[in-house]
Design a protein around this motif. Sequence first.
Motif, short mmCIF file in Angstrom:
data_model
loop_
_atom_site.label_atom_id
_atom_site.label_comp_id
_atom_site.label_asym_id
_atom_site.label_seq_id
_atom_site.Cartn_x
_atom_site.Cartn_y
_atom_site.Cartn_z
N ALA A 152 -4.26 -38.08 -10.24
CA ALA A 152 -2.56 -37.22 -9.25
C ALA A 152 -3.15 -36.25 -8.84
O ALA A 152 -2.65 -35.33 -8.36
CB ALA A 152 -2.24 -38.55 -9.55
N LEU A 153 -2.79 -35.58 -10.78
CA LEU A 153 -2.93 -34.52 -10.76
C LEU A 153 -3.54 -33.76 -10.23
O LEU A 153 -3.83 -31.77 -10.12
CB LEU A 153 -2.85 -33.91 -12.21
CG LEU A 153 -1.69 -34.27 -13.02
CD1 LEU A 153 -1.78 -34.02 -14.86
CD2 LEU A 153 0.03 -34.14 -12.49
N GLY A 154 -4.78 -34.18 -10.36
CA GLY A 154 -6.34 -33.46 -9.89
C GLY A 154 -6.20 -33.02 -8.04
O GLY A 154 -6.91 -32.12 -7.93
N ALA A 155 -5.31 -34.42 -7.60
CA ALA A 155 -5.68 -34.03 -6.10
C ALA A 155 -4.27 -33.40 -5.90
O ALA A 155 -4.83 -32.74 -4.84
CB ALA A 155 -5.17 -35.91 -5.81
N GLY A 156 -3.15 -32.77 -6.21
CA GLY A 156 -2.34 -31.94 -6.03
C GLY A 156 -2.74 -30.64 -6.28
O GLY A 156 -2.51 -29.83 -6.02
N GLN A 157 -3.36 -30.44 -7.57
CA GLN A 157 -4.33 -29.03 -8.01
C GLN A 157 -4.89 -28.58 -6.44
O GLN A 157 -5.01 -27.59 -5.71
CB GLN A 157 -4.87 -29.47 -9.13
CG GLN A 157 -5.76 -28.31 -9.62
CD GLN A 157 -3.86 -27.39 -10.76
OE1 GLN A 157 -2.80 -27.16 -10.18
NE2 GLN A 157 -3.95 -27.34 -11.91
N ALA A 158 -5.49 -29.72 -6.01
CA ALA A 158 -7.52 -29.03 -4.92
C ALA A 158 -6.30 -28.65 -3.96
O ALA A 158 -6.50 -28.39 -2.99
CB ALA A 158 -7.37 -30.96 -4.77
N GLU A 159 -4.69 -29.05 -3.78
CA GLU A 159 -3.83 -28.76 -2.28
C GLU A 159 -3.15 -27.28 -2.79
O GLU A 159 -2.87 -27.18 -1.85
CB GLU A 159 -2.89 -29.94 -2.59
CG GLU A 159 -3.39 -30.79 -1.21
CD GLU A 159 -3.89 -30.80 -0.36
OE1 GLU A 159 -3.26 -29.39 0.76
OE2 GLU A 159 -4.93 -30.70 0.47
N GLY A 160 -3.70 -26.83 -3.84
CA GLY A 160 -3.07 -25.38 -4.26
C GLY A 160 -2.22 -25.71 -5.69
O GLY A 160 -2.47 -24.74 -6.55
N GLY A 161 -1.91 -26.13 -5.71
CA GLY A 161 -0.82 -27.02 -6.93
C GLY A 161 0.50 -25.57 -7.13
O GLY A 161 0.95 -25.12 -6.52
N ASP A 162 0.47 -24.94 -8.35
CA ASP A 162 1.44 -24.18 -8.86
C ASP A 162 1.03 -22.85 -8.09
O ASP A 162 -0.45 -22.45 -7.74
CB ASP A 162 1.41 -23.80 -10.18
CG ASP A 162 2.63 -23.50 -10.22
OD1 ASP A 162 2.71 -21.40 -9.69
OD2 ASP A 162 2.67 -23.28 -11.58
N LYS A 163 1.36 -22.52 -7.53
CA LYS A 163 1.20 -21.01 -6.05
C LYS A 163 0.94 -19.41 -7.04
O LYS A 163 0.21 -18.67 -6.55
CB LYS A 163 2.25 -20.51 -5.02
CG LYS A 163 3.61 -20.09 -6.00
CD LYS A 163 4.16 -19.86 -4.59
CE LYS A 163 6.02 -19.82 -4.74
NZ LYS A 163 6.85 -19.60 -3.42
N ARG A 164 1.49 -19.29 -8.51
CA ARG A 164 1.28 -18.41 -8.84
C ARG A 164 -0.14 -18.44 -9.74
O ARG A 164 -0.13 -18.30 -11.00
CB ARG A 164 2.24 -18.30 -10.38
CG ARG A 164 4.11 -18.61 -10.16
CD ARG A 164 4.55 -18.60 -10.85
NE ARG A 164 4.58 -20.23 -11.58
CZ ARG A 164 5.31 -20.21 -12.55
NH1 ARG A 164 6.06 -19.47 -13.59
NH2 ARG A 164 4.91 -21.78 -13.50
N ASP A 165 -0.72 -18.11 -9.13
CA ASP A 165 -2.15 -18.17 -9.15
C ASP A 165 -2.93 -16.37 -10.39
O ASP A 165 -3.69 -16.47 -10.58
CB ASP A 165 -3.80 -18.41 -8.16
CG ASP A 165 -2.88 -16.81 -7.02
OD1 ASP A 165 -2.06 -15.63 -7.84
OD2 ASP A 165 -3.48 -16.71 -5.90
#
Length: 227
Positions: A152-165
Amino acid sequence: MTFSICVREEYEDDGDTQYRFGVAVTTRLPGVGTLCPFVSEHGAVATQSLVNVELGRKGVEYLGDGLAVEDALDALLNADDGKPERQLHGVGADGEFAFSGDECGEWFGDLVGENYTVAGNLLTGESVIEAAAAAYEDGDREEPLAKRLIDALGAGQAEGGDKRDDLEVQSAAVKVATTEDREFDPYYDDLRVDASTEPVQDLRETFRLASEGQETVLEKYAEESEE
């Protein structure tokens, strides 16, 4: 700084009804596993945004005292002067609760589903928590909950996750507890990656190694017992 998921699952063990609770979290800061996720055989709680660790600690403590998750977490928030900057969510034995203060960093929000909650702040958008929720809902219940929470974390990360890149050092954690009386808890039910540039990927690999390690140990001691 974070997005996370808390879940409750009912299952049967030798004819008895049992419950498992789990929480997984990731952020673009080190050491999230020491601050945000809390779990016991009574429920799972995640405290984030401007973190107040006591909300998590006392949250699971109150659940153990028999309070409903909404009553427990709402009472803690109402006594917290920093409530507008807090994000707090979780599940108890028979309910869900999610709160996002008005002063959490954009984008922020939460989602409550059947037996789970997802929340995040400083994200690229709402699709992050929606993807995490969908991945959990679509997961194979035959697989360990810890693995499904990492997915589930991986799916959220694939959508961009935390915006502070611009923040490269990140972290992730997963914790699972159950009402079942087990001889020992699986090694993979409490895992952390405290500092990494790919924390979810590394947490998934840590889960794989912990699973293999457990199988090796069980085989070793089964053979020694036979001898």
